[in-house]
Design a protein around this motif. Structure first.
Motif, PDB file in Angstrom:
ATOM      1  N   LEU A  94       0.825  -1.212   0.000  1.00 28.00           N
ATOM      2  CA  LEU A  94       0.000   0.000   0.000  1.00 28.00           C
ATOM      3  C   LEU A  94       0.855   1.256   0.000  1.00 28.00           C
ATOM      4  O   LEU A  94       0.547   2.230  -0.698  1.00 28.00           O
ATOM      5  CB  LEU A  94      -0.955  -0.002   1.198  1.00 28.00           C
ATOM      6  CG  LEU A  94      -2.081  -1.023   1.155  1.00 28.00           C
ATOM      7  CD1 LEU A  94      -2.860  -1.011   2.470  1.00 28.00           C
ATOM      8  CD2 LEU A  94      -3.006  -0.755  -0.011  1.00 28.00           C
ATOM      9  N   GLU A  95       1.924   1.249   0.761  1.00 31.91           N
ATOM     10  CA  GLU A  95       2.818   2.411   0.820  1.00 31.91           C
ATOM     11  C   GLU A  95       3.491   2.650  -0.528  1.00 31.91           C
ATOM     12  O   GLU A  95       3.602   3.782  -0.990  1.00 31.91           O
ATOM     13  CB  GLU A  95       3.870   2.228   1.913  1.00 31.91           C
ATOM     14  CG  GLU A  95       4.813   3.385   2.060  1.00 31.91           C
ATOM     15  CD  GLU A  95       4.157   4.679   2.519  1.00 31.91           C
ATOM     16  OE1 GLU A  95       4.768   5.735   2.332  1.00 31.91           O
ATOM     17  OE2 GLU A  95       3.026   4.641   3.053  1.00 31.91           O
ATOM     18  N   ILE A  96       3.931   1.589  -1.168  1.00 29.63           N
ATOM     19  CA  ILE A  96       4.558   1.718  -2.483  1.00 29.63           C
ATOM     20  C   ILE A  96       3.558   2.267  -3.491  1.00 29.63           C
ATOM     21  O   ILE A  96       3.877   3.162  -4.278  1.00 29.63           O
ATOM     22  CB  ILE A  96       5.146   0.371  -2.955  1.00 29.63           C
ATOM     23  CG1 ILE A  96       6.352   0.011  -2.094  1.00 29.63           C
ATOM     24  CG2 ILE A  96       5.537   0.430  -4.427  1.00 29.63           C
ATOM     25  CD1 ILE A  96       6.850  -1.409  -2.288  1.00 29.63           C
ATOM     26  N   GLU A  97       2.326   1.760  -3.476  1.00 31.55           N
ATOM     27  CA  GLU A  97       1.298   2.272  -4.383  1.00 31.55           C
ATOM     28  C   GLU A  97       1.032   3.740  -4.111  1.00 31.55           C
ATOM     29  O   GLU A  97       0.871   4.534  -5.040  1.00 31.55           O
ATOM     30  CB  GLU A  97       0.020   1.447  -4.243  1.00 31.55           C
ATOM     31  CG  GLU A  97       0.193   0.033  -4.724  1.00 31.55           C
ATOM     32  CD  GLU A  97      -0.834  -0.352  -5.756  1.00 31.55           C
ATOM     33  OE1 GLU A  97      -1.669   0.481  -6.134  1.00 31.55           O
ATOM     34  OE2 GLU A  97      -0.776  -1.505  -6.175  1.00 31.55           O
ATOM     35  N   HIS A  98       0.976   4.119  -2.835  1.00 30.93           N
ATOM     36  CA  HIS A  98       0.752   5.519  -2.470  1.00 30.93           C
ATOM     37  C   HIS A  98       1.895   6.394  -2.995  1.00 30.93           C
ATOM     38  O   HIS A  98       1.655   7.465  -3.565  1.00 30.93           O
ATOM     39  CB  HIS A  98       0.641   5.651  -0.948  1.00 30.93           C
ATOM     40  CG  HIS A  98       0.620   7.060  -0.468  1.00 30.93           C
ATOM     41  ND1 HIS A  98      -0.496   7.856  -0.564  1.00 30.93           N
ATOM     42  CD2 HIS A  98       1.591   7.818   0.091  1.00 30.93           C
ATOM     43  CE1 HIS A  98      -0.206   9.053  -0.080  1.00 30.93           C
ATOM     44  NE2 HIS A  98       1.053   9.053   0.324  1.00 30.93           N
ATOM     45  N   LEU A  99       3.132   5.944  -2.810  1.00 31.99           N
ATOM     46  CA  LEU A  99       4.285   6.712  -3.269  1.00 31.99           C
ATOM     47  C   LEU A  99       4.313   6.829  -4.792  1.00 31.99           C
ATOM     48  O   LEU A  99       4.667   7.886  -5.335  1.00 31.99           O
ATOM     49  CB  LEU A  99       5.583   6.079  -2.763  1.00 31.99           C
ATOM     50  CG  LEU A  99       5.808   6.194  -1.255  1.00 31.99           C
ATOM     51  CD1 LEU A  99       7.015   5.360  -0.842  1.00 31.99           C
ATOM     52  CD2 LEU A  99       5.983   7.643  -0.843  1.00 31.99           C
ATOM     53  N   ARG A 100       3.921   5.779  -5.480  1.00 35.34           N
ATOM     54  CA  ARG A 100       3.871   5.832  -6.945  1.00 35.34           C
ATOM     55  C   ARG A 100       2.825   6.849  -7.409  1.00 35.34           C
ATOM     56  O   ARG A 100       3.071   7.611  -8.348  1.00 35.34           O
ATOM     57  CB  ARG A 100       3.560   4.452  -7.526  1.00 35.34           C
ATOM     58  CG  ARG A 100       4.740   3.523  -7.485  1.00 35.34           C
ATOM     59  CD  ARG A 100       4.404   2.184  -8.078  1.00 35.34           C
ATOM     60  NE  ARG A 100       5.585   1.326  -8.101  1.00 35.34           N
ATOM     61  CZ  ARG A 100       5.566   0.060  -8.452  1.00 35.34           C
ATOM     62  NH1 ARG A 100       4.427  -0.505  -8.820  1.00 35.34           N
ATOM     63  NH2 ARG A 100       6.662  -0.648  -8.449  1.00 35.34           N
ATOM     64  N   ALA A 101       1.662   6.846  -6.754  1.00 32.48           N
ATOM     65  CA  ALA A 101       0.620   7.810  -7.113  1.00 32.48           C
ATOM     66  C   ALA A 101       1.092   9.238  -6.836  1.00 32.48           C
ATOM     67  O   ALA A 101       0.889  10.143  -7.651  1.00 32.48           O
ATOM     68  CB  ALA A 101      -0.665   7.512  -6.343  1.00 32.48           C
ATOM     69  N   GLU A 102       1.731   9.421  -5.702  1.00 38.50           N
ATOM     70  CA  GLU A 102       2.253  10.744  -5.339  1.00 38.50           C
ATOM     71  C   GLU A 102       3.323  11.186  -6.342  1.00 38.50           C
ATOM     72  O   GLU A 102       3.362  12.346  -6.747  1.00 38.50           O
ATOM     73  CB  GLU A 102       2.838  10.665  -3.936  1.00 38.50           C
ATOM     74  CG  GLU A 102       2.998  11.992  -3.254  1.00 38.50           C
ATOM     75  CD  GLU A 102       3.402  11.800  -1.804  1.00 38.50           C
ATOM     76  OE1 GLU A 102       4.573  11.463  -1.553  1.00 38.50           O
ATOM     77  OE2 GLU A 102       2.531  11.978  -0.937  1.00 38.50           O
ATOM     78  N   ASN A 103       4.165  10.269  -6.745  1.00 35.65           N
ATOM     79  CA  ASN A 103       5.186  10.557  -7.745  1.00 35.65           C
ATOM     80  C   ASN A 103       4.560  11.012  -9.052  1.00 35.65           C
ATOM     81  O   ASN A 103       5.040  11.954  -9.688  1.00 35.65           O
ATOM     82  CB  ASN A 103       6.018   9.295  -7.983  1.00 35.65           C
ATOM     83  CG  ASN A 103       7.480   9.530  -7.839  1.00 35.65           C
ATOM     84  OD1 ASN A 103       7.923  10.605  -7.510  1.00 35.65           O
ATOM     85  ND2 ASN A 103       8.247   8.477  -8.086  1.00 35.65           N
ATOM     86  N   GLU A 104       3.513  10.327  -9.465  1.00 29.13           N
ATOM     87  CA  GLU A 104       2.846  10.680 -10.722  1.00 29.13           C
ATOM     88  C   GLU A 104       2.222  12.072 -10.635  1.00 29.13           C
ATOM     89  O   GLU A 104       2.276  12.848 -11.584  1.00 29.13           O
ATOM     90  CB  GLU A 104       1.777   9.638 -11.077  1.00 29.13           C
ATOM     91  CG  GLU A 104       1.208   9.806 -12.454  1.00 29.13           C
ATOM     92  CD  GLU A 104       2.262   9.758 -13.563  1.00 29.13           C
ATOM     93  OE1 GLU A 104       2.099  10.490 -14.554  1.00 29.13           O
ATOM     94  OE2 GLU A 104       3.247   9.001 -13.438  1.00 29.13           O
ATOM     95  N   ILE A 105       1.666  12.401  -9.478  1.00 34.10           N
ATOM     96  CA  ILE A 105       1.102  13.737  -9.279  1.00 34.10           C
ATOM     97  C   ILE A 105       2.198  14.791  -9.394  1.00 34.10           C
ATOM     98  O   ILE A 105       2.023  15.826 -10.054  1.00 34.10           O
ATOM     99  CB  ILE A 105       0.379  13.836  -7.918  1.00 34.10           C
ATOM    100  CG1 ILE A 105      -0.888  12.980  -7.944  1.00 34.10           C
ATOM    101  CG2 ILE A 105       0.052  15.275  -7.560  1.00 34.10           C
ATOM    102  CD1 ILE A 105      -1.517  12.756  -6.585  1.00 34.10           C
ATOM    103  N   LEU A 106       3.350  14.540  -8.767  1.00 35.16           N
ATOM    104  CA  LEU A 106       4.475  15.476  -8.839  1.00 35.16           C
ATOM    105  C   LEU A 106       4.977  15.636 -10.268  1.00 35.16           C
ATOM    106  O   LEU A 106       5.237  16.755 -10.724  1.00 35.16           O
ATOM    107  CB  LEU A 106       5.620  15.000  -7.940  1.00 35.16           C
ATOM    108  CG  LEU A 106       5.438  15.231  -6.452  1.00 35.16           C
ATOM    109  CD1 LEU A 106       6.530  14.498  -5.679  1.00 35.16           C
ATOM    110  CD2 LEU A 106       5.461  16.706  -6.127  1.00 35.16           C
ATOM    111  N   ARG A 107       5.103  14.529 -10.969  1.00 33.88           N
ATOM    112  CA  ARG A 107       5.584  14.593 -12.352  1.00 33.88           C
ATOM    113  C   ARG A 107       4.606  15.375 -13.231  1.00 33.88           C
ATOM    114  O   ARG A 107       5.019  16.157 -14.093  1.00 33.88           O
ATOM    115  CB  ARG A 107       5.820  13.200 -12.909  1.00 33.88           C
ATOM    116  CG  ARG A 107       6.999  12.511 -12.282  1.00 33.88           C
ATOM    117  CD  ARG A 107       7.169  11.091 -12.830  1.00 33.88           C
ATOM    118  NE  ARG A 107       8.115  10.337 -12.051  1.00 33.88           N
ATOM    119  CZ  ARG A 107       9.437  10.420 -12.188  1.00 33.88           C
ATOM    120  NH1 ARG A 107       9.962  11.224 -13.070  1.00 33.88           N
ATOM    121  NH2 ARG A 107      10.235   9.678 -11.440  1.00 33.88           N
ATOM    122  N   THR A 108       3.314  15.175 -13.017  1.00 41.58           N
ATOM    123  CA  THR A 108       2.300  15.916 -13.773  1.00 41.58           C
ATOM    124  C   THR A 108       2.377  17.397 -13.456  1.00 41.58           C
ATOM    125  O   THR A 108       2.291  18.244 -14.352  1.00 41.58           O
ATOM    126  CB  THR A 108       0.893  15.370 -13.465  1.00 41.58           C
ATOM    127  OG1 THR A 108       0.849  13.975 -13.803  1.00 41.58           O
ATOM    128  CG2 THR A 108      -0.172  16.103 -14.240  1.00 41.58           C
TER     129      THR A 108
END
Length: 79
Positions: A22-36
Motif C-alpha cells: 500500500l505504501e509503495i502504491e501511495h508513493l507511486r501515485a504521489e510521484n505521478e502527481i508530482l511529475r504531472t
C-alpha cells in the motif's frame, strides 16, 4: 513481477507485506502527481515572458527539484 504484485501475492504471509504494498502504491501515485505538476509548470513557464524575474526563479526551483527527484530515483534503483 512487480514488487507491489509480489507483496500482495504474499500478503497472507505477513501484514507487513500488505502495508508495504500500500505504501509503495501511495508513493507511486504521489510521484505521478508530482511529475504531472512539473510537466504543467514547464508548459506554463514556456508561455511566460522570459523577462519576468519571478518566472526565472521558479524555473530554477523546478530544475533543482527535478534533479533531486532524479537522484532519489537513481539511489532507490541502486538499493
Amino acid at each position: 513481477m512487480d514488487i507491489v504484485e509480489n507483496l500482495l501475492t504474499h500478503a497472507g504471509e505477513s501484514e507487513l507485506n500488505a502495508e508495504a504494498a500500500l505504501e509503495i502504491e501511495h508513493l507511486r501515485a504521489e510521484n505521478e502527481i508530482l511529475r504531472t505538476a512539473f510537466a504543467c509548470a514547464d508548459v506554463a513557464m514556456a508561455g511566460a515572458p522570459i523577462w519576468h524575474s519571478q518566472h526565472r526563479v521558479l524555473s530554477d526551483i523546478l530544475a533543482a527539484v527535478k534533479k533531486t527527484l532524479a537522484e532519489l530515483e537513481s539511489a532507490a534503483e541502486e538499493s
